[in-house]
Design an enzyme around this catalytic site. Structure first.
Site, PDB file in Angstrom:
ATOM      1  N   GLU A   2       0.850  -1.195   0.000  1.00  0.00           N
ATOM      2  CA  GLU A   2       0.000   0.000   0.000  1.00  0.00           C
ATOM      3  C   GLU A   2       0.887   1.248   0.000  1.00  0.00           C
ATOM      4  O   GLU A   2       0.990   1.952   1.012  1.00  0.00           O
ATOM      5  CB  GLU A   2      -0.942  -0.019   1.218  1.00  0.00           C
ATOM      6  CG  GLU A   2      -1.946  -1.155   1.181  1.00  0.00           C
ATOM      7  CD  GLU A   2      -2.865  -1.208   2.393  1.00  0.00           C
ATOM      8  OE1 GLU A   2      -2.564  -0.522   3.402  1.00  0.00           O
ATOM      9  OE2 GLU A   2      -3.879  -1.929   2.347  1.00  0.00           O
TER      10      GLU A   2
ATOM     11  N   GLU B 286      -6.866  -7.086  -1.207  1.00  0.00           N
ATOM     12  CA  GLU B 286      -7.340  -7.242   0.163  1.00  0.00           C
ATOM     13  C   GLU B 286      -8.750  -6.668   0.271  1.00  0.00           C
ATOM     14  O   GLU B 286      -9.040  -5.611  -0.290  1.00  0.00           O
ATOM     15  CB  GLU B 286      -6.446  -6.504   1.169  1.00  0.00           C
ATOM     16  CG  GLU B 286      -5.029  -7.004   1.271  1.00  0.00           C
ATOM     17  CD  GLU B 286      -4.226  -6.204   2.293  1.00  0.00           C
ATOM     18  OE1 GLU B 286      -4.841  -5.498   3.135  1.00  0.00           O
ATOM     19  OE2 GLU B 286      -2.981  -6.263   2.252  1.00  0.00           O
TER      20      GLU B 286
END
Length: 501
Positions: A152, A290
Site C-alpha cells: 500500500e 485485500e
C-alpha cells in the site's frame, strides 16, 4: 508462460491472504510466527484449495532478513518462501508474492524521496536488489506464480506519484533482468495507497515493459467504519450493520449508513466500475488484493445475529461485485479474532458462514437465501423469522420448508449443506437429537420425479448452536426445488444458510 495477464486473470475467481504471518515484522527476532500465527503448512495450503479458493496472495517481509550493508537476503528465508510457494503450486493454486509493508522502507518513503534525490535512489536501489534476488530464486516456477511490487504505497499527490512510478519501474526492470520465465511472468503493481479514488484520479501509466500485456493493477477495499475500524474514537463509532435490509432498528448508531458518505452496495458497484473502466476495459486486469469486514463482539453490536448476517452479506456482495466487474478478489484473513476465517493449526475452516458466502459469490457453489420468507412453509409450520434469518415454528410433526431454485439444478456429483439452529423445545421433543430429526427431498417440474433422502437422527443437539447437515444422495438432473421435512411436533428451527456445491 503462455498466458498473458488477461488470460491468466480469467483463471482466477477467488483468492485469500494468509495475513499476519510471512510479513510479520519483528526485526530483533525475525520469524514467520512472530505475530502469533503458526508457520504456513502444506496441510493449510491444501485446505485452501479443497475449500474452493483457486489463488493465494502471500504477503512477505524481506528487509529484516537482509544484510543492511550488502542488501543480501538470507538464503534460509528465500528457501522458506520458495517452499510455501511450492505448496501452493503443487495444489494448482495461482500465487502472488509481494514485498509487503516490510517495516515501511518503501511504503513510507515518499515524503523524503520527494525532498531528496538521494533517498529516492536509495529506495530504488533496495527495490532493485531485493527483486533481483526474489525473482532469481523463484524463477523456475511457471505462470502460476506472479510477483507484486509493493503493498500500500503512500503516494498521495502528483510529486509522490512520480516517485511511485520510479519504484514500480525498478521492480519491472529488476524482474525482467533475471531472465528465464521471469522475462514473461505476469507482474502486479499497486495504485496509490491501493485506494480506488486516488488510483483512478492520479494514476499515470503502467511501467514500461519488455513484453506486452503482462501486468496487472492492484487495489484494496475497506469501506467506511464497518470493514476494519478497530475501536470507537473521536473519528466515529465502529459499525456493525452493512447493506440494505441489514440496518438495525434498535442499535442505530452502529449502522453503516451513519458514515459521512454511503459506502454500501451502490458505492461498491460504482467503485469497482471505475476500476473496470480505467483498467479492466483497457486490457489491464485488476487484483482486489485485500478486502475484509471485521468480526465484532456482542458487547459492541447489540443486535448480534444481525451483525453476523450483515457481515456475511458484505463478504458475499463485495466478492460478487468484484467478480462481476472483472476484479480478482483476494480475502484478507489474519487467523485470529476479528478476521479468523481459517484455523491454521488444525487446519480447518473456522468461519464457515463467511467462507461459504465467498464461495457462493464467486460462482463456485449455489447459495439458497436465508432471508425471511425465502422458504415456503406448509400449514404445519408458521413463519417466525428474525430480522436476520429464516425461522419457522412447528405446529405438528412432518412440517416442511421448501425452496424454489431460480434455475433447475443437476444434482449429479453435488452435495447439499444446510446449517440449522434449533431451540430447546425442538431438541426436547426429539430426545436430545437421538430421535428422527429431518429428511431432505427434491423434485422436478410438476413433481414428475422426486427423491426423499438422508433421513437423519442420532445427532446430539445443543439449543442455539449451529448444526450442519449434508446430503449427497440426490440424483435428479433437472430439480426445480428442495425441501426439508422436520419430525418434531413442536419447537422452532432457524435456517441459517444452505448451499449446493
Amino acid at each position: 508462460m503462455e498466458s498473458n495477464a488477461v488470460q491468466l486473470a480469467a483463471k482466477i475467481k477467488l483468492g485469500i491472504n494468509p495475513g499476519n504471518t510471512m510479513e510479520g515484522y519483528c526485526p530483533d527476532n525475525p520469524s514467520e510466527d512472530c505475530w502469533g500465527n503458526p508457520k504456513i503448512s502444506a496441510a493449510y495450503i491444501k485446505l485452501i484449495k479443497d475449500t474452493g479458493f483457486d489463488a493465494i496472495r502471500i504477503p512477505v517481509g524481506w528487509d529484516q532478513y537482509a544484510d543492511q550493508t550488502t542488501g543480501k537476503i538470507s538464503d534460509a528465508w528465500l528457501n522458506r518462501v520458495k517452499e510455501v510457494v511450492q505448496y501452493a503450486v503443487d495444489n494448482g493454486l495461482y500465487v502472488i508474492v509481494n514485498i509487503h509493508w516490510d517495516g515501511g522502507w518503501l511504503e513510507r518513503s515518499f515524503h523524503e524521496a520527494v525532498e531528496s534525490e538521494a533517498k529516492k535512489e536509495a529506495v530504488n536501489a533496495k527495490q532493485k536488489a531485493y527483486w533481483e534476488q526474489i525473482a532469481t530464486h523463484l524463477r523456475d516456477f511457471d505462470e502460476h506464480v506472479m510477483f507484486a511490487s509493493a503493498n500500500e504505497p503512500d503516494a498521495v499527490d502528483p510529486a509522490k506519484v512520480l516517485v511511485l512510478d520510479s519504484y514500480h519501474q525498478t521492480f519491472v526492470d529488476a524482474v525482467r533482468s533475471t531472465g528465464g520465465r521471469n522475462a514473461y511472468r505476469v507482474l502486479v503493481v499497486q495504485g496509490m495507497r491501493t485506494d480506488i479514488d486516488m488510483t483512478v484520479d492520479m494514476w499515470n501509466n503502467m511501467p514500461t515493459d519488455t513484453v506486452a500485456g503482462r501486468q496487472m493493477m492492484e487495489i484494496h477495499y475497506y469501506p467506511g467504519f464497518f470493514a476494519n475500524k478497530g475501536e470507537d474514537d473521536s473519528w466515529g463509532l465502529m459499525h456493525c450493520y452493512w447493506g440494505e435490509g441489514y440496518q438495525s432498528l434498535t442499535d442505530t448508531t452502529r449502522n453503516s449508513t451513519n458514515f459521512w458518505r454511503p459506502e454500501e452496495e451502490a458505492f461498491t458497484d460504482a467503485q469497482f466500475g471505475r476500476m473496470k473502466t480505467k483498467f479492466v476495459d483497457q486490457g489491464i486486469p485488476v487484483v482486489l488484493g485485500e478486502y475484509a469486514a471485521m468480526l465484532r463482539y456482542p458487547k459492541t453490536c447489540a443486535d448480534y445475529d444481525l451483525h453476523l448476517a450483515s457481515r456475511e452479506y458484505f463478504w458475499r456482495y463485495v466478492t460478487k461485485s468484484a467478480v462481476d466487474h472483472g476484479l480478482l478478489p483476494f480475502a484478507w484473513e489474519v487467523g485470529r479474532d476479528e478476521g479468523y476465517l481459517i484455523d491454521r493449526y488444525t487446519p480447518a475452516v473456522h468461519d464457515e458462514q463467511v467462507v461459504d458466502a465467498m464461495i457462493v459469490a464467486a460462482g463456485k457453489a449455489l447459495g439458497l437465501s436465508n432471508r425471511p420468507k425465502s422458504w415456503t412453509l406448509d400449514g404445519d409450520a408458521t413463519d417466525s423469522s428474525s430480522t436476520a434469518y429464516m425461522r419457522l415454528t412447528l405446529n405438528q410433526a412432518d412440517a416442511t420448508a421448501a425452496y424454489t431454485f431460480a434455475n433447475p439444478v443437476n444434482w449429479s456429483g453435488k452435495t447439499l449443506k444446510v446449517v440449522l439452529n434449533f431451540d430447546q423445545a425442538f431438541i426436547s421433543d426429539r430426545n436430545g437429537g437421538m430421535a428422527d430429526l429431518l429428511q431432505f427431498y427434491t423434485y422436478s417440474a410438476g413433481s414428475a420425479a422426486s427423491e426423499w433422502k438422508c433421513l437423519t437422527s442420532n445427532r446430539e443437539l445443543v439449543a442455539g448452536q449451529d448444526t450442519e447437515f449434508t446430503c449427497s444422495a440426490f440424483s435428479i438432473e433437472n430439480a426445480v426445488g428442495l425441501g426439508i421435512q422436520f419430525a418434531a411436533n413442536t419447537g422452532s428451527v432457524t435456517i441459517k444458510r444452505a448451499l449446493i456445491k
